[in-house]
Design a protein around this motif. Structure first.
Motif, PDB file in Angstrom:
ATOM      1  N   SER A 382      45.530 102.203 -52.621  1.00  0.00           N
ATOM      2  CA  SER A 382      46.829 101.243 -52.415  1.00  0.00           C
ATOM      3  C   SER A 382      48.190 102.294 -52.932  1.00  0.00           C
ATOM      4  CB  SER A 382      46.902 100.135 -53.501  1.00  0.00           C
ATOM      5  OG  SER A 382      45.611  99.447 -53.290  1.00  0.00           O
ATOM      6  N   SER A 432      49.842  93.818 -47.727  1.00  0.00           N
ATOM      7  CA  SER A 432      49.330  94.899 -46.536  1.00  0.00           C
ATOM      8  C   SER A 432      49.207  94.033 -45.242  1.00  0.00           C
ATOM      9  CB  SER A 432      48.027  95.546 -46.994  1.00  0.00           C
ATOM     10  OG  SER A 432      48.237  96.406 -48.121  1.00  0.00           O
ATOM     11  N   CYS A 460      50.946  88.582 -47.438  1.00  0.00           N
ATOM     12  CA  CYS A 460      50.565  89.081 -46.153  1.00  0.00           C
ATOM     13  C   CYS A 460      50.910  88.068 -44.715  1.00  0.00           C
ATOM     14  CB  CYS A 460      48.959  89.436 -45.981  1.00  0.00           C
ATOM     15  SG  CYS A 460      48.473  90.609 -47.097  1.00  0.00           S
TER      16      CYS A 460
END
Length: 655
Positions: A382, A432, A460
């Protein structure tokens, strides 16, 4: 008023009688019906009579505003733990027991004790978080039995010489979080101590030496910034050392042949040279995080043949250290300046289970970098500025259970980068957006995530979920999304299934020898699914979980799933996929709303099969034996084939 109050009957005629001495109110103790051995009282009396108890492990009278307590019994009774924490006790001698009651461990933390005194014969005494300012030899009365003494987080400024002479059995001493300025073999029992914690005293300086403490097995000197350089002596028996935040500029050169755990985090070490760790041949845990390490010489760690955990996070490394030991199981490289990952970086780490390269400057991962890590369970890449993650980059860890891909823009990533999902049970994709969108639109990858039980999609921009998600992820327990603007009817049924499954497999308490006295009731925690909300088109919040609705969907006590025409598809999937986890003597039964129609369809279907079979046998009578063999072979594997083939169907009704 009656002096003897009500008795409580528990299994095996176990009973408790509490006498009132200081208080003039009757306290009737009752066991709750849920099986927990917790007893609630508005007033906890001064005297607790345990005469009617044949055996007890723990007595908990914490958080009751007690100033003193007397525990009595007319027969011999041993308490493993007496918990008196978070009361108003001013002196430890206000805790008394009759001659027939023995206490092995006494907890008096978070009281108002201002001087050390002891009138209770106990082997383990906890006096942390009180107001003790000094330790005097004259106060050490009735302490010959002490083996463990916790005096952490008081206000101890000094210790008189020979204070611990009357404690020949003392092996464990905690002086953490005090205000000591010096310690020596005269102030502490240097010959008997096995464990010593003097961390967070801050004013201990370099005049402090630990050479006389030759029997120490564990030593904690963390957060004493004036100690460096630390003088440890030979340390022939030392097995664990915590010297974090002590302003060290290099690894202590101290021969400790038995040392297995070394913590040097939060110092100012810049270089790890080859040979710096040769004095610790049995080292299996090494934490050098939060330093300024930029250079690690080749083979600096390679000689540590037993090293299993290496923590180098929060340094200034630009590449992965070379010649990592093959015994390594956990490697933490978070928050460094690593730019590339290559195949040779982890080529020798055949046993690696956890790899963390989070928050570096990684821009590229060479294909097959993780191919040799066949035992890897957790992978975290990450918060790296990588633009594209391909499936070839993550190929290799076939047993991966946890995949963390948080805060990755990765705008050029074409497909979801990980496909070997046989063991995968946790995916974290927080912030993400691109990867989350790819995953939710890739039915091939979703259909392989049968074991997944945790999915984090925080930040997200996921406002709706695929309608077949419950089918793809039947074991899901935690799904995190910030906001769902579209409410789907199937989500209600899915939450009911999750709630029912969690309730059914909740393990009851097994400890039957613990008694707790409380003057308050703890608030019952709600199920996680009870807090699920969706946002309607008009902006109003809708509570998704509905107990009444669940009552019509799932009855877990008999493992029967009742369905209606709107939930047939997903209830059938739940019944089918959950059935394999049920006990062998039970069955998940799907009951349709109109059983007569189902019977009729089955009869017609059977007649059609018989008719087709008759025609086929008449035409190909000479191949009957071969057909019989092939049919039997299909019967053997039919269950497996059916479950796998479901993943490729567009409609579950076809099954």
């Amino acid at each position: 008023m009656v002096a003897i109050i009500n008795a409580i009957v528990v299994p095996l005629l176990f009973s408790i009688v509490v006498g009132v001495v200081d208080f003039q109110k009757e306290c009737a103790l009752e066991l709750p019906s849920n099986g927990w051995h917790d007893i609630y009282c508005d007033v906890i009396p001064y005297k607790v009579d345990l005469s009617h108890i044949s055996e007890m492990t723990n007595l908990d009278v914490s958080q009751n505003n007690l100033n003193a307590i007397y525990i009595a019994s007319d027969k011999n009774l041993t308490l493993s733990t007496l918990d008196l924490s978070k009361n108003n006790i001013l002196n430890s001698c206000n805790v008394l027991t009759s001659s027939t009651v023995r206490v092995r461990s006494t907890i008096l933390s978070f009281n108002k004790i201002n001087n050390f005194s002891m009138c209770l014969d106990t082997a383990n005494l906890t006096l942390s978080w009180n107001h003790i300012k000094s330790l005097n030899k004259a106060d050490m009365v009735n302490v010959s039995s002490l083996e463990i003494l916790d005096l952490g987080y008081n206000f101890i400024l000094w210790i008189e010489n020979d204070t611990f002479v009357g404690m020949p059995n003392l092996q464990w001493l905690n002086l953490k979080g005090n205000a000591l300025t010096m310690i020596s073999e005269k102030t502490l029992p240097s010959t008997t101590l096995l464990y010593l914690d003097v961390s967070e005293n801050y004013d201990l300086d370099r005049s402090t030496v630990f050479e006389p403490f030759e029997n120490l097995v564990e030593l904690n000197i963390a957060r004493n910034v004036k100690l460096a350089p630390v003088v440890l002596g030979s340390g022939p028996r030392l097995q664990a050392l915590d010297a974090s935040h002590t302003n060290l500029t290099e690894i202590p050169v101290t021969p400790a042949p038995l040392l297995g755990s070394l913590i040097l985090s939060g110092n100012m070490i810049r270089v790890v040279n080859s040979g710096d760790l040769d004095g610790f041949p049995l080292l299996h845990f090494l934490n050098i995080s939060g330093n300024r390490i930029k250079t690690v010489e080749d083979d600096a760690f390679g000689r540590l043949d037993l090293l299993t955990v290496l923590d180098l996070c929060g340094n200034m490394l630009e590449t992965v250290p070379k010649s990592l030991p093959g015994s390594l199981e956990t490697l933490n490289l978070e928050d460094n300046k690593i730019q590339y990952l290559e195949i040779e970086d982890f080529d020798g780490c055949k046993r690696l289970k956890t790899l963390n390269v989070r928050k570096n400057n990684i821009r590229h991962i060479q294909d097959l970098t993780f191919a040799s890590l066949v035992f890897l369970d957790v992978l975290d890449i990450s918060e790296n500025p990588i633009k594209m993650i391909t499936r070839e980059m993550l190929t290799g860890p076939v047993r991966l259970k946890v995949l963390k891909l948080e805060s990755l823009a990765a705008p050029e990533t074409p497909t979801f980068p990980f496909t070997d999902t046989r063991y995968l049970n946790r995916i974290q994709l927080a912030h993400s957006k691109h990867l989350a969108a790819i995953l939710l639109n890739d039915s091939a990858v979703l259909s392989s995530m049968f074991q997944l039980d945790y999915l984090d999609l925080t930040g997200c921009a996921v406002y709706s979920l695929p309608t077949r998600l419950p089918y793809y992820m039947p074991k899901m327990k935690t799904l995190i999304v910030q906001e769902l603007k579209c409410f789907c009817s199937w989500l209600k049924d899915w939450l009911c299934e999750i709630h029912a499954s969690a309730k059914e497999y909740r393990h009851p308490r097994t400890n039957q020898t613990e008694l707790r006295l409380r003057n308050f009731r703890q608030k019952k925690l709600q199920s996680s699914v009870e807090s699920v909300q969706c946002t309607r088109g008009n902006g109003k919040i809708q509570q998704v979980f509905d107990v009444k609705h669940c009552a019509t969907i799932v009855t877990t006590s008999t493992y029967r799933i009742t369905i209606n025409t709107n939930t047939t598809e997903y209830a059938a999937v739940f019944a089918r996929l959950r059935a394999k986890d049920l006990p062998k003597n039970t069955h998940a039964v799907v009951e349709p709303t109109h059983p007569g129609m189902i019977v009729f369809v089955c009869v017609v279907f059977l007649l059609v099969i018989l008719a087709c079979g008759t025609v086929w046998i008449g035409i190909r009578g000479d191949a009957l034996k071969r057909l019989q063999w092939r049919q039997n072979s299909a019967d053997v594997d039919y269950q497996t084939i059916e479950i796998k083939s479901l993943e490729s169907l567009n409609h579950v009704e076809r099954w």
